[in-house]
Design an enzyme around this catalytic site. Structure first.
Site, PDB file in Angstrom:
ATOM      1  N   LYS A  11       0.863  -1.173   0.000  1.00  0.00           N
ATOM      2  CA  LYS A  11       0.000   0.000   0.000  1.00  0.00           C
ATOM      3  C   LYS A  11       0.902   1.225   0.000  1.00  0.00           C
ATOM      4  O   LYS A  11       1.892   1.245   0.737  1.00  0.00           O
ATOM      5  CB  LYS A  11      -0.856  -0.026   1.277  1.00  0.00           C
ATOM      6  N   PRO A 192       4.532   8.719   0.265  1.00  0.00           N
ATOM      7  CA  PRO A 192       4.751   7.936  -0.956  1.00  0.00           C
ATOM      8  C   PRO A 192       6.172   7.354  -1.029  1.00  0.00           C
ATOM      9  O   PRO A 192       7.118   7.946  -0.487  1.00  0.00           O
ATOM     10  CB  PRO A 192       4.525   8.959  -2.081  1.00  0.00           C
ATOM     11  N   ASN A 193       6.303   6.222  -1.689  1.00  0.00           N
ATOM     12  CA  ASN A 193       7.589   5.558  -1.928  1.00  0.00           C
ATOM     13  C   ASN A 193       8.342   5.204  -0.651  1.00  0.00           C
ATOM     14  O   ASN A 193       9.577   5.157  -0.647  1.00  0.00           O
ATOM     15  CB  ASN A 193       8.499   6.452  -2.803  1.00  0.00           C
ATOM     16  N   ARG A 194       7.611   5.009   0.441  1.00  0.00           N
ATOM     17  CA  ARG A 194       8.230   4.637   1.735  1.00  0.00           C
ATOM     18  C   ARG A 194       9.191   5.710   2.270  1.00  0.00           C
ATOM     19  O   ARG A 194      10.040   5.423   3.109  1.00  0.00           O
ATOM     20  CB  ARG A 194       8.989   3.299   1.633  1.00  0.00           C
ATOM     21  N   LEU A 195       9.063   6.930   1.731  1.00  0.00           N
ATOM     22  CA  LEU A 195       9.903   8.022   2.221  1.00  0.00           C
ATOM     23  C   LEU A 195       9.116   8.761   3.321  1.00  0.00           C
ATOM     24  O   LEU A 195       8.709   9.909   3.172  1.00  0.00           O
ATOM     25  CB  LEU A 195      10.232   8.962   1.050  1.00  0.00           C
TER      26      LEU A 195
END
Ligand SMILES: Cc1cc2nc3c(=O)[nH]c(=O)nc-3n(C[C@H](O)[C@H](O)[C@H](O)COP(=O)(O)O)c2cc1C
Length: 216
Positions: A11, A192-195
């Site tokens: 997710k 977003p993008n695990r950042l």
């Protein structure tokens, strides 16, 4: 059982952000702000949290709990002092609590020393609970000890219900509250993008809070 491959469950978090310049300098105020925001979403039990403790042997255990109040002093929860968590806290009065608020893609971690709250506060809260919950605390004299069977529990409950019909149910001495006094908070906002955004508050000796951003 066959291995279940769930590696594709994924997710992306993109609802909110947490800016260093926007967080409150007081972590309790920041917690209250997030708590209220999450409470307005359809989450169910916004006060549900995971509590981790470890006894003298260093073996950690976790369980879900309900937070019952919080203010500048700390975070209060209630339980049976004879339970596994109660034994852990007797040996090692330090704990960590964790909230996962999926409706807002947020996590909050809080840790610090734990102490029992004053008896009169446990007394007041116990008597504010529904009678059924009060009776259940009496049934569960040794929370987390092996029980005979469901019938035994139901029977004990019915006996106590009869015994205290029309009377005040006494709070058992083994049941009460704990106060976790935070020395560390971490506010995690999924991005977003695990950042992800992670802001940590660390309490200094002076009582002031150091605020820092952590790598995601
Ligand atoms: C959502 C949720 C909330 C819970 N809240 C409490 C609570 O406030 N107090 C409590 O003693 N147990 C609560 N429990 C039960 C605990 O998770 C646990 O089973 C019990 O306290 C015994 O834990 P222990 O053996 O680790 O001491 C809750 C369970 C769930 C799933």
């Amino acid at each position: 059982m066959e291995k279940k491959n769930i590696a594709s469950l994924r997710k992306d978090y993109r609802q909110h952000r947490l800016d260093d310049s926007a967080v409150d300098e007081n972590p309790f105020a920041q917690f209250a702000l997030w708590f209220d925001e999450v409470a307005s979403t359809p989450i169910g039990e916004v006060n549900a949290m995971n509590l981790s403790t470890a006894g003298r042997d260093g073996k950690v255990s976790s369980r879900m709990m309900l937070l019952k109040s919080f203010d500048q002093e700390g975070f209060v929860f209630f339980t049976n002092y004879r339970s596994e968590k109660g034994k852990d806290l007797e040996e090692n009065p330090y704990a960590s609590i964790n909230f996962f608020w999926f409706t807002k893609e947020r996590q909050v971690r809080i840790s610090g020393p734990v102490q029992k709250i004053p008896e009169q506060d446990s007394e007041a809260y116990f008597h504010s609970r529904p009678r059924g919950s009060q009776l259940a605390a009496l049934v569960s004299e040794w929370q987390s000890a092996p029980a005979g069977g469901r019938d035994e529990l139901e029977e004990k409950y019915r006996e106590l219900e009869k015994k205290y019909e029309g009377k005040t149910i006494p709070r058992p001495k083994y049941w009460g509250g704990y106060l976790l006094v935070p020395e560390l908070f971490e506010f995690w906002q999924g991005r977003p993008n695990r950042l992800h955004d992670r802001i940590q508050y660390c309490k200094r000796e002076s009582g002031k809070w150091d605020i820092s951003r952590l790598y995601p």
